[in-house]
Design a protein around this motif. Structure first.
Motif, mmCIF file in Angstrom:
data_model
loop_
_atom_site.group_PDB
_atom_site.id
_atom_site.type_symbol
_atom_site.label_atom_id
_atom_site.label_comp_id
_atom_site.label_asym_id
_atom_site.label_seq_id
_atom_site.Cartn_x
_atom_site.Cartn_y
_atom_site.Cartn_z
ATOM 1 N N LEU A 1 0.574 -1.129 -0.053
ATOM 2 C CA LEU A 1 0.105 -0.328 0.045
ATOM 3 C C LEU A 1 1.152 1.005 -0.364
ATOM 4 N N LYS A 2 0.158 2.741 -1.414
ATOM 5 C CA LYS A 2 1.293 3.537 -0.453
ATOM 6 C C LYS A 2 0.408 4.386 -0.283
ATOM 7 N N ASN A 3 1.360 5.216 0.409
ATOM 8 C CA ASN A 3 0.015 7.064 1.037
ATOM 9 C C ASN A 3 -0.694 6.399 2.447
ATOM 10 N N ILE A 4 0.188 5.590 2.934
ATOM 11 C CA ILE A 4 -0.255 4.880 4.390
ATOM 12 C C ILE A 4 0.745 5.418 5.326
ATOM 13 N N ASP A 5 0.646 5.931 6.218
ATOM 14 C CA ASP A 5 1.665 5.632 7.833
ATOM 15 C C ASP A 5 1.800 4.379 7.614
ATOM 16 N N PRO A 6 2.945 4.752 7.423
ATOM 17 C CA PRO A 6 4.152 3.004 8.054
ATOM 18 C C PRO A 6 3.874 2.206 9.287
ATOM 19 N N LYS A 7 3.480 3.379 10.328
ATOM 20 C CA LYS A 7 2.727 3.049 11.174
ATOM 21 C C LYS A 7 1.585 2.411 11.788
ATOM 22 N N ILE A 8 0.817 3.338 11.108
ATOM 23 C CA ILE A 8 -0.629 2.204 10.426
ATOM 24 C C ILE A 8 -1.036 1.106 9.776
ATOM 25 N N LYS A 9 0.064 1.101 8.440
ATOM 26 C CA LYS A 9 0.325 -0.182 8.499
ATOM 27 C C LYS A 9 0.872 -1.026 8.412
ATOM 28 N N SER A 10 1.630 -0.892 9.642
ATOM 29 C CA SER A 10 1.729 -1.914 10.518
ATOM 30 C C SER A 10 0.705 -2.904 11.849
ATOM 31 N N ILE A 11 -0.409 -1.735 12.145
ATOM 32 C CA ILE A 11 -1.376 -2.293 12.886
ATOM 33 C C ILE A 11 -1.555 -2.864 12.081
ATOM 34 N N LEU A 12 -2.453 -2.611 10.569
ATOM 35 C CA LEU A 12 -3.517 -3.575 9.578
ATOM 36 C C LEU A 12 -2.371 -4.647 9.349
ATOM 37 N N SER A 13 -1.262 -4.753 9.479
ATOM 38 C CA SER A 13 -0.734 -6.334 9.244
ATOM 39 C C SER A 13 -0.989 -6.955 10.442
ATOM 40 N N ASP A 14 -0.566 -6.887 12.023
ATOM 41 C CA ASP A 14 -1.007 -7.173 12.913
ATOM 42 C C ASP A 14 -2.100 -7.496 12.882
ATOM 43 N N VAL A 15 -3.336 -7.576 12.445
ATOM 44 C CA VAL A 15 -4.874 -7.644 12.398
ATOM 45 C C VAL A 15 -4.570 -8.667 11.568
ATOM 46 N N VAL A 16 -4.962 -8.893 10.662
ATOM 47 C CA VAL A 16 -4.626 -9.399 8.949
ATOM 48 C C VAL A 16 -3.339 -10.981 9.691
ATOM 49 N N GLU A 17 -2.721 -10.513 10.982
ATOM 50 C CA GLU A 17 -1.599 -11.869 11.674
ATOM 51 C C GLU A 17 -2.047 -12.266 12.899
ATOM 52 N N ILE A 18 -3.292 -11.629 12.935
ATOM 53 C CA ILE A 18 -3.735 -12.069 14.332
ATOM 54 C C ILE A 18 -4.942 -13.479 13.632
ATOM 55 N N ILE A 19 -5.645 -12.233 12.906
ATOM 56 C CA ILE A 19 -6.457 -13.350 12.177
ATOM 57 C C ILE A 19 -6.311 -15.043 11.493
ATOM 58 N N LEU A 20 -5.010 -14.602 11.310
ATOM 59 C CA LEU A 20 -4.517 -15.843 10.100
ATOM 60 C C LEU A 20 -3.626 -16.666 11.141
ATOM 61 N N THR A 21 -3.297 -16.223 11.715
ATOM 62 C CA THR A 21 -2.625 -16.952 13.303
ATOM 63 C C THR A 21 -3.579 -17.882 13.742
#
Length: 349
Positions: A326-346
């Motif tokens: 994703l472009k033009n997204i705050d890296p911190k927000i992108k990290s949070i979103l990745s954590d959310v998906v990772e939680i579901i995945l795991t």
């Protein structure tokens, strides 16, 4: 037993055995089928048996095979209810199905008898547009489907109707709740109860509103022991029931355990409670503006790749890759979103 066995075994008429929570689940599942040109879109009615016969002669199992789990279960259910003494003479009317690039909505009215109607709202089907709209529920109100639900309830319910019950599965449960909150004030007393079958809750603003408080005592929120969808956003207490499926697959209502004419009570799984707390904390930590930016970016990427249905994109690892690009997204927000998906995945897959 499950809902298929319930329909087969429970043949009592509604005059002998009043409408119950399992009946609500059965009818809410039928809204997943496309009854366009079968059930009238006005107050003219057709029996469930006649509508079912037309549907099953028009759509074969191979036509349903490419659709989602909910549609496949609804197709199987339809074959059973049209043979059931309890259900076959229910009158169907006011069928609506609306889709666009950003929304998906369907609803139908079931006349149980002269004194009772059930209004069912469809949950999210396989269209990507519906899932995009689901994501909007956390930061926007009302989304288009909620507007349609409000307009629908105020159009089809009149002062001459008897008692009204509203319900839906998944997003349909949210739509049933919102419709009940915004029904015309002189029709509110007609609502007996509102069922949300593992549907998401509300944003904080709507959850804290007088409109919600006015319907709260008639709102029944049912979730399976391993719920994920039903615990999203702001909710009150749940009626937790047992399921034969675990993780995200517990959302499939065919796995919900029934005894007699009611669901078997369960206890919310610890993993479900942990995920509920983590996901809602993450959602609350991101502003509405950032949430909208993220959702639009993700679905713009999916649409650019040509995805139109969830079945084409049922892969969380692909979603993680999409997020990372994703472009033009705050890296911190992108990290949070990745954590959310990772939680579901795991924890859920």
């Amino acid at each position: 037993m499950n809902m298929f066995e319930y329909v087969t075994n429970f043949q009592a008429s509604f005059s002998d055995e009043p409408f119950n929570e399992v009946d609500n689940l059965i009818l809410s599942n039928l809204t997943y089928l496309d009854f366009t040109n079968i059930v009238p879109n006005n107050k003219v009615s057709i029996t469930l048996k006649d509508a079912g016969d037309i549907y099953l002669s028009t759509y074969k199992r191979r036509d349903i095979a490419r659709l989602g789990i909910a549609q496949k279960d609804a197709y199987k259910l339809l074959g059973l209810v049209i043979k059931s003494e309890r259900y076959k003479n229910i009158l169907l009317s006011n069928y609506r199905y609306i889709t666009s690039l950003d929304s998906q909505f369907s609803a139908m009215t079931f006349k149980i008898d002269k004194k009772l109607k059930y209004i069912g709202f469809e949950g999210t089907d396989e269209l990507i547009s519906g899932w995009k709209e689901d994501a909007y529920l956390s930061f926007k109100f009302p989304v288009d489907a909620q507007k349609y639900a409000i307009n629908y309830i105020n159009e089809v319910v009149s002062v001459f109707d008897g008692t009204i019950i509203l319900g839906g599965h998944s997003k349909g449960g949210n739509l049933a709740l919102v419709a009940s909150m915004y029904i015309k004030f002189y029709l509110k007393n007609k609502i007996k109860c509102v069922y949300s079958n593992d549907g998401p809750g509300l944003r904080k603003e709507e959850f804290s509103s007088k409109r919600y408080l006015n319907i709260k005592d008639r709102y029944i929120h049912i979730i399976p022991t391993h719920s994920l969808v039903g615990t999203l956003l702001y909710n009150d207490s749940y009626k937790v029931i047992k399921t034969t499926n675990k993780n995200i697959f517990a959302h499939a209502s065919a796995s919900w355990v029934i005894e007699g004419n009611h669901f078997v009570q369960g206890k919310q799984d610890k993993k479900s409670i942990q995920i509920e707390e983590k996901l809602n904390t993450y959602i609350a930590s991101i502003s509405y503006e950032e949430q909208e930016k993220i959702v639009n970016a993700i679905f713009r990427d999916l649409e650019h790749q040509g995805y139109k249905t969830l079945n084409e994109f049922l892969n969380f690892r692909k979603l993680l890759k999409t997020i990372s690009h994703l472009k033009n997204i705050d890296p911190k927000i992108k990290s949070i979103l990745s954590d959310v998906v990772e939680i579901i995945l795991t924890n859920y897959l």
